[in-house]
Every structure is written in C-alpha cells, then in structure tokens.
Design a protein around this motif. Structure first.
Motif, PDB file in Angstrom:
ATOM      1  N   ARG A 252      24.955  -8.872 -16.941  1.00  0.00           N
ATOM      2  CA  ARG A 252      26.249  -8.761 -16.248  1.00  0.00           C
ATOM      3  C   ARG A 252      26.638 -10.135 -15.746  1.00  0.00           C
ATOM      4  NH1 ARG A 252      29.021  -4.757 -15.003  1.00  0.00           N
ATOM      5  NH2 ARG A 252      27.320  -3.250 -15.146  1.00  0.00           N
ATOM      6  N   VAL A 253      27.551 -10.761 -16.454  1.00  0.00           N
ATOM      7  CA  VAL A 253      27.937 -12.131 -16.133  1.00  0.00           C
ATOM      8  C   VAL A 253      29.450 -12.218 -15.952  1.00  0.00           C
ATOM      9  CG1 VAL A 253      26.000 -13.414 -17.107  1.00  0.00           C
ATOM     10  CG2 VAL A 253      27.769 -12.575 -18.633  1.00  0.00           C
ATOM     11  N   ARG A 254      29.903 -13.392 -15.532  1.00  0.00           N
ATOM     12  CA  ARG A 254      31.343 -13.540 -15.262  1.00  0.00           C
ATOM     13  C   ARG A 254      32.094 -14.131 -16.449  1.00  0.00           C
ATOM     14  NH1 ARG A 254      29.841 -15.110  -9.141  1.00  0.00           N
ATOM     15  NH2 ARG A 254      30.357 -13.086  -8.235  1.00  0.00           N
TER      16      ARG A 254
ATOM     17  N   ASN B 248      35.478 -11.364 -12.920  1.00  0.00           N
ATOM     18  CA  ASN B 248      34.899 -11.874 -11.683  1.00  0.00           C
ATOM     19  C   ASN B 248      34.014 -10.788 -11.067  1.00  0.00           C
ATOM     20  OD1 ASN B 248      34.381 -13.587  -9.643  1.00  0.00           O
ATOM     21  ND2 ASN B 248      36.490 -13.708  -8.886  1.00  0.00           N
ATOM     22  N   GLU B 249      32.903 -10.497 -11.724  1.00  0.00           N
ATOM     23  CA  GLU B 249      32.011  -9.417 -11.309  1.00  0.00           C
ATOM     24  C   GLU B 249      31.565  -9.617  -9.859  1.00  0.00           C
ATOM     25  OE1 GLU B 249      31.019  -6.750 -12.998  1.00  0.00           O
ATOM     26  OE2 GLU B 249      31.577  -7.216 -15.073  1.00  0.00           O
ATOM     27  N   ILE B 250      31.542  -8.535  -9.109  1.00  0.00           N
ATOM     28  CA  ILE B 250      31.152  -8.630  -7.698  1.00  0.00           C
ATOM     29  C   ILE B 250      29.673  -8.996  -7.585  1.00  0.00           C
ATOM     30  CG2 ILE B 250      30.872  -7.298  -5.552  1.00  0.00           C
ATOM     31  CD1 ILE B 250      33.342  -5.640  -6.598  1.00  0.00           C
TER      32      ILE B 250
ATOM     33  N   SER C 171      33.677  -1.877 -28.886  1.00  0.00           N
ATOM     34  CA  SER C 171      33.679  -3.133 -28.143  1.00  0.00           C
ATOM     35  C   SER C 171      32.267  -3.454 -27.674  1.00  0.00           C
ATOM     36  CB  SER C 171      34.623  -3.002 -26.942  1.00  0.00           C
ATOM     37  OG  SER C 171      34.479  -4.106 -26.094  1.00  0.00           O
ATOM     38  N   GLY C 172      31.672  -4.440 -28.318  1.00  0.00           N
ATOM     39  CA  GLY C 172      30.283  -4.783 -28.006  1.00  0.00           C
ATOM     40  C   GLY C 172      30.199  -6.098 -27.267  1.00  0.00           C
ATOM     41  N   GLY C 173      29.190  -6.229 -26.422  1.00  0.00           N
ATOM     42  CA  GLY C 173      28.951  -7.476 -25.702  1.00  0.00           C
ATOM     43  C   GLY C 173      27.986  -8.336 -26.501  1.00  0.00           C
ATOM     44  N   LEU C 174      28.426  -9.566 -26.782  1.00  0.00           N
ATOM     45  CA  LEU C 174      27.566 -10.452 -27.566  1.00  0.00           C
ATOM     46  C   LEU C 174      26.352 -10.896 -26.741  1.00  0.00           C
ATOM     47  CD1 LEU C 174      27.238 -11.990 -30.205  1.00  0.00           C
ATOM     48  CD2 LEU C 174      28.731 -13.746 -29.294  1.00  0.00           C
TER      49      LEU C 174
ATOM     50  N   GLU D  16      20.956   0.784 -20.415  1.00  0.00           N
ATOM     51  CA  GLU D  16      22.311   0.446 -19.945  1.00  0.00           C
ATOM     52  C   GLU D  16      23.213   0.110 -21.124  1.00  0.00           C
ATOM     53  OE1 GLU D  16      23.530  -1.139 -16.264  1.00  0.00           O
ATOM     54  OE2 GLU D  16      21.505  -1.906 -15.847  1.00  0.00           O
ATOM     55  N   GLU D  17      24.516   0.037 -20.839  1.00  0.00           N
ATOM     56  CA  GLU D  17      25.518  -0.100 -21.910  1.00  0.00           C
ATOM     57  C   GLU D  17      25.406  -1.427 -22.671  1.00  0.00           C
ATOM     58  OE1 GLU D  17      29.553   0.644 -20.644  1.00  0.00           O
ATOM     59  OE2 GLU D  17      30.365  -0.556 -22.294  1.00  0.00           O
ATOM     60  N   LEU D  18      25.395  -1.279 -24.005  1.00  0.00           N
ATOM     61  CA  LEU D  18      25.406  -2.424 -24.902  1.00  0.00           C
ATOM     62  C   LEU D  18      26.787  -2.543 -25.544  1.00  0.00           C
ATOM     63  CD1 LEU D  18      23.906  -4.529 -26.733  1.00  0.00           C
ATOM     64  CD2 LEU D  18      23.155  -2.610 -28.133  1.00  0.00           C
TER      65      LEU D  18
HETATM   66  P1  ATP Z   1      30.047  -2.078 -17.377  1.00  0.00           P
HETATM   67  O1  ATP Z   1      30.302  -0.607 -17.101  1.00  0.00           O
HETATM   68  O2  ATP Z   1      28.613  -2.382 -17.683  1.00  0.00           O
HETATM   69  O3  ATP Z   1      30.667  -2.978 -16.349  1.00  0.00           O
HETATM   70  P2  ATP Z   1      32.308  -1.886 -19.049  1.00  0.00           P
HETATM   71  O4  ATP Z   1      32.270  -0.434 -19.417  1.00  0.00           O
HETATM   72  O5  ATP Z   1      33.255  -2.351 -18.018  1.00  0.00           O
HETATM   73  O6  ATP Z   1      30.818  -2.403 -18.728  1.00  0.00           O
HETATM   74  P3  ATP Z   1      33.772  -2.615 -21.377  1.00  0.00           P
HETATM   75  O7  ATP Z   1      35.010  -2.905 -20.643  1.00  0.00           O
HETATM   76  O8  ATP Z   1      33.670  -1.375 -22.173  1.00  0.00           O
HETATM   77  O9  ATP Z   1      32.524  -2.724 -20.371  1.00  0.00           O
HETATM   78  O10 ATP Z   1      33.440  -3.880 -22.268  1.00  0.00           O
HETATM   79  C1  ATP Z   1      32.884  -3.789 -23.562  1.00  0.00           C
HETATM   80  C2  ATP Z   1      31.555  -4.496 -23.646  1.00  0.00           C
HETATM   81  O11 ATP Z   1      31.639  -5.810 -23.106  1.00  0.00           O
HETATM   82  C3  ATP Z   1      30.447  -3.821 -22.851  1.00  0.00           C
HETATM   83  O12 ATP Z   1      29.845  -2.790 -23.591  1.00  0.00           O
HETATM   84  C4  ATP Z   1      29.494  -4.957 -22.608  1.00  0.00           C
HETATM   85  O13 ATP Z   1      28.610  -5.117 -23.712  1.00  0.00           O
HETATM   86  C5  ATP Z   1      30.393  -6.161 -22.530  1.00  0.00           C
HETATM   87  N1  ATP Z   1      30.580  -6.524 -21.108  1.00  0.00           N
HETATM   88  C6  ATP Z   1      31.444  -5.993 -20.231  1.00  0.00           C
HETATM   89  N2  ATP Z   1      31.327  -6.569 -19.029  1.00  0.00           N
HETATM   90  C7  ATP Z   1      30.354  -7.509 -19.152  1.00  0.00           C
HETATM   91  C8  ATP Z   1      29.776  -8.459 -18.266  1.00  0.00           C
HETATM   92  N3  ATP Z   1      30.195  -8.581 -16.998  1.00  0.00           N
HETATM   93  N4  ATP Z   1      28.794  -9.259 -18.729  1.00  0.00           N
HETATM   94  C9  ATP Z   1      28.378  -9.175 -20.016  1.00  0.00           C
HETATM   95  N5  ATP Z   1      28.894  -8.304 -20.904  1.00  0.00           N
HETATM   96  C10 ATP Z   1      29.872  -7.483 -20.483  1.00  0.00           C
END
Ligand code: ATP
Length: 456
Positions: A190-192, A180-182, A320-323, A262-264
């Motif tokens: 960055r999605v929920r 539940n992203e702020i 752990s990658g985000g699809l 930014e983080e992938l």
């Molecule tokens: P961020 O710092 O950007 O919130 P995170 O470090 O909390 O990410 P992780 O918990 O390491 O993210 O999750 C692993 C991967 O899941 C991330 O590298 C990202 O690709 C994906 N991910 C995490 N949160 C989201 C989100 N809200 N929307 C889309 N992808 C996400």
C-alpha cells in the motif's frame, strides 16, 4: 501445498541488499509510502509489465494499447465522481496524534498507543492536487490521476475513430497512479505512488455479466502463469458496501501476501458509468447508471449499433491489477530458503525465467586471466543479441559469491568460463542451473541453440 512462511522483513532485506527496491529519498529520512526500484527491481517490474502487455495486447486481436497523461483535467475527475467520492474515512488519535483509516480500526482503539480517545471519522480525499502554470489562484489546478482508467475513457472516441473497432474490444494501459493513502504499509503493498495494469474492455450492454466472469477466469489463470500457485490465490466478490461508486459488481483476486490474503487485482463491472459521466447531452441517452449531471465535455462517448442503428453506450469490464503488488506477490512466492548439505543456508528466488531480472550471468573464473576474461565478455555480448533480456557479465572474482548473488536475484543460469574452456578440440563452458545447482559442460558453439530452447 507451498506453505508461505516468508516474512515481509525478509523480503525488504533482500530487496535492499540485492538492489531490487529502496526507500525513496532515504538519505533525507525517506518519504513514507514511496519507493524506488533498483537495478534488479526495474528489470523484474519491466518483465512483469511485458508479460501483461503480451497477454493482453499482442496475443489477443481485440485490444489496443494507450499511454495517457498522469496529470489529469479537473473536470475529468469531477465527472468521474472522484472529486466527490474518492475518499477514505480518517480518524485521529487525540493522545498520540496517530492517523488511521476508520475502516482499519479494530475495537475502537488506536493501533499505535491503544488509546480509545479517538476523533469521529471524517472524509479525506485521496487525490494529489497540483497547479498548472505559475499562479496558484485556487482555480488552475489539476490532479495526479488516482487510476489510469480515466485516461482510457476520455480517449475512448479517439481510439475508436482511429482504429474502427467494433464491440467487444478493449483499451489497455500500464502506468503510474497516485493516492494519498492515510496509512501506507506492508512495504510496496500500500503505497502513495504505484503502477497499475488496467484494461477497459467495452462490451454490448447485456453481455457484461458473461464477460465479467470470462475476465475473472482469464486474470486468475494469468497470475498463475506468472508463477503464483493456486493455493496462494483466492477469488472474493465484493459486498455491496465495499463496491466503488462506479461498480455494479467487483470480484477481487486475493494473494497470500506475508501479512495474509489481500487484494492483488480487482475485476469490476463499471457498466456505462464512466462513458456516460463524460458524455454531453446525457438527457438524450438511455443510460444505465446515474451519471454526472451538467457535463460540459464536447463529445458523446458511445457508438452506433450497426444492427439496430441506435446510439448507445457500451458497458465496460475492468481488470485492474497493481504492478507493485504483483512484484511483491512474485517475490513472496519465489523467495525460498534451503538448507544445504554443508549446513549452510541458501536463499534463492525461484522466479519463472521470463520474469528473472538477469537471464544469464557470465562469470570468468579468474578475473586476472586475460584469455578467460575476454572470452567471457565475448560470450556475454553474443548472448545479449538473442533478445531474451539482460545478460550480465559478472566480475566478482569469487565464483561462490557470484553464484550466491545470482541465486538471490533469481538468475536461472550462470555460465562460467574457466581454464578447461580452452582444453580439447572445441571450447566449452560450465552451465549452472539455479534451482538444482547442477552443472554441465557445453560447447560454446551449442550455446545459442541451448539458450533459445531454454528461454523462448
Ligand atoms: P485497496 O482496497 O487495497 O485500497 P482498491 O480496491 O482501492 O485497493 P482499486 O481501486 O481496485 O484498489 O485499484 C486496482 C488495483 O490497484 C488494486 O487491486 C491494487 O493492486 C492496486 N492498488 C490500489 N491502491 C494501491 C496502493 N495504495 N498501493 C499499491 N497498489 C495499489
């Protein structure tokens, strides 16, 4: 170097126009931070998943697959530490009521109205809670998983017993996760509700740091093999204050998204934190990490070391990658604007063929000519059998429009059936290449060989 000047607006517009990604529940005003994948988006996403699964599960001999449930036992997320610590600091603007993540606030100012009249940060748990069964008594609740990883840890012993694996080995899973992203933002970045591609790779304690480095290299190379150029990728070790509650060390793979690097994907050394936390009788174990006390699970999630005969918990390395972030990175990289000689602009998605939603579009030049139409349909059906992915019969009636649409959705090849097809001794078609726009004629009898060479 490919300078990335694509804007997020250009990507959003292409995604909507061409049927990749839509705002969820758009007709009711939309749900913020939630998206639906359309006809071409679902193909692209499935192709990226397939490429990951192939590289992680099929091409290795030390990884098993899993598909665990999304709804997760409360105790799992209590002992994993998520119930207490999976929070973001939240700040409200007292003037415009805008909400922000405290760590995203710059110069103590509201990023909506610039007011400095902000509340103190308070912790907000990012997990979605839901009820099991008809009665909401405040006790029978469960969570939508915030990461797919916990399903892997709680099934660790099941997989181990069923497959007789020895360390090192991994369990891989692709699936939905919910947070539940702020402040959801930057389209699907960055999605929920999103999907993760996660591998938990279990190793002997003491070999963890070496394996960590190995996986960082492996994953960086894999993203490059999906078409992301080295200049647009960067490794960034997290500082101690950034580390998640379970991590001894994490290195992020950053991509140059339209909004910047930014983080992938994150590659974490989760030590024995999770298996330890979910294990009963922790007192009898030597555990590296501080684990969740009073665990009431029914099992020890470890194994016997065949040499020392000692019971011990493996350490785990987690790429752990985000699809969805992967899809966005690939769209960003592939999106190309070209100036044509006739002064017009061409938009083309230069996707790797294995990721392209449509592999080949088969186009009849005249849609009212029965002979041409039935030949085009016949070719479509026969190519579909090769198992290279989706082949699309494209009945636009306007060849220029057909090519433009297919350039924009990244179709590597178009095959056109025209009047010349039936001239001469053998039937022929035109093949048009997406990137060069060159066209050549080829005998229909040679198509299978050509296509197999091109895609497989
Ligand atoms: P961020 O710092 O950007 O919130 P995170 O470090 O909390 O990410 P992780 O918990 O390491 O993210 O999750 C692993 C991967 O899941 C991330 O590298 C990202 O690709 C994906 N991910 C995490 N949160 C989201 C989100 N809200 N929307 C889309 N992808 C996400």
């Amino acid at each position: 170097m490919s300078e990335n000047i694509t804007t997020i607006e250009e990507i959003i517009s292409l995604c909507k126009r061409r049927g990749f990604i839509f705002q969820s529940s758009e007709i009711y005003g939309g749900l913020q931070g939630i998206y639906d994948y359309g006809p071409f988006g679902v193909e692209l996403k499935n192709n990226l998943k397939g490429a990951w699964w192939k590289a992680i599960v099929y091409e290795r001999d030390d990884v098993e697959g899993l598909d665990s449930s999304i709804i997760t036992h409360r105790m799992t997320l209590k002992h994993s530490g998520h119930e207490d610590t999976f929070t973001d600091p939240l700040i409200d603007c007292r003037d415009c009521k805008h909400r922000m993540r405290a760590d995203h606030v710059v110069n103590n100012k509201c990023d909506n109205c610039e007011s400095q009249n902000l509340t103190e940060p308070r912790n907000f748990n990012l997990m979605f809670r839901t009820n099991l069964g008809p009665i909401d008594n405040g006790v029978n609740y469960a969570y939508l998983r915030p990461e797919t990883a916990q399903g892997i840890f709680t099934n660790f012993k099941n997989v181990l017993d069923a497959t007789s694996r020895k360390l090192p080995f991994g369990i891989a899973q692709i699936g939905k996760a919910f947070r539940n992203e702020i402040t959801p933002k930057n389209f699907i970045f960055r999605v929920r509700e999103f999907e993760q591609m996660e591998l938990e790779f279990f190793v002997e304690p003491g070999t963890d740091e070496e394996w960590h480095q190995e996986w960082i290299k492996n994953r960086l190379k894999w993203w490059q093999s999906q078409g992301l150029s080295p200049e647009n990728l960067k490794l960034q070790p997290q500082s101690a204050s950034e580390l998640a509650h379970y991590s001894k060390a994490t290195t992020d793979i950053l991509y140059r998204f339209p909004q910047g690097f930014e983080e992938l994907e994150g590659i974490a050394n989760r030590t024995d934190y999770d298996l330890g936390s979910h294990t009963k009788d922790q007192d009898n174990l030597k555990i590296f990490s501080k684990v969740s006390p009073n665990n009431n699970s029914t099992t020890k999630l470890g194994g016997l070391n065949s040499e020392t005969k000692e019971y011990r918990l493996p350490f785990v390395i987690e790429p752990s990658g985000g699809l969805d972030r992967g899809v966005l990175a690939i769209l960003t990289e592939a999106y190309t604007k070209e100036q044509l000689e006739n002064g017009q602009e061409r938009i083309v998605l230069k996707l790797k063929p294995h990721l392209a939603p449509i592999k080949i579009a088969v186009i009849p030049l005249a849609r009212n000519n029965e002979k041409i139409v039935s030949k085009a349909k016949e070719i479509k059906q026969s190519l579909q059998k090769f198992g290279i992915g989706r082949i699309r019969y494209e009945d636009t009636g306007n060849i220029g429009k057909g090519y433009r649409r297919n350039d924009e959705i990244g179709t590597p090849l178009c095959i056109t059936v025209d009047f010349d097809t039936f001239e001469g001794d053998t039937e022929t078609v035109t093949i048009r290449y997406r990137d060069s726009m060159l066209q050549e004629r080829i005998a229909i009898n040679d198509l299978e060989k050509f296509i197999r060479n091109y895609f497989l």
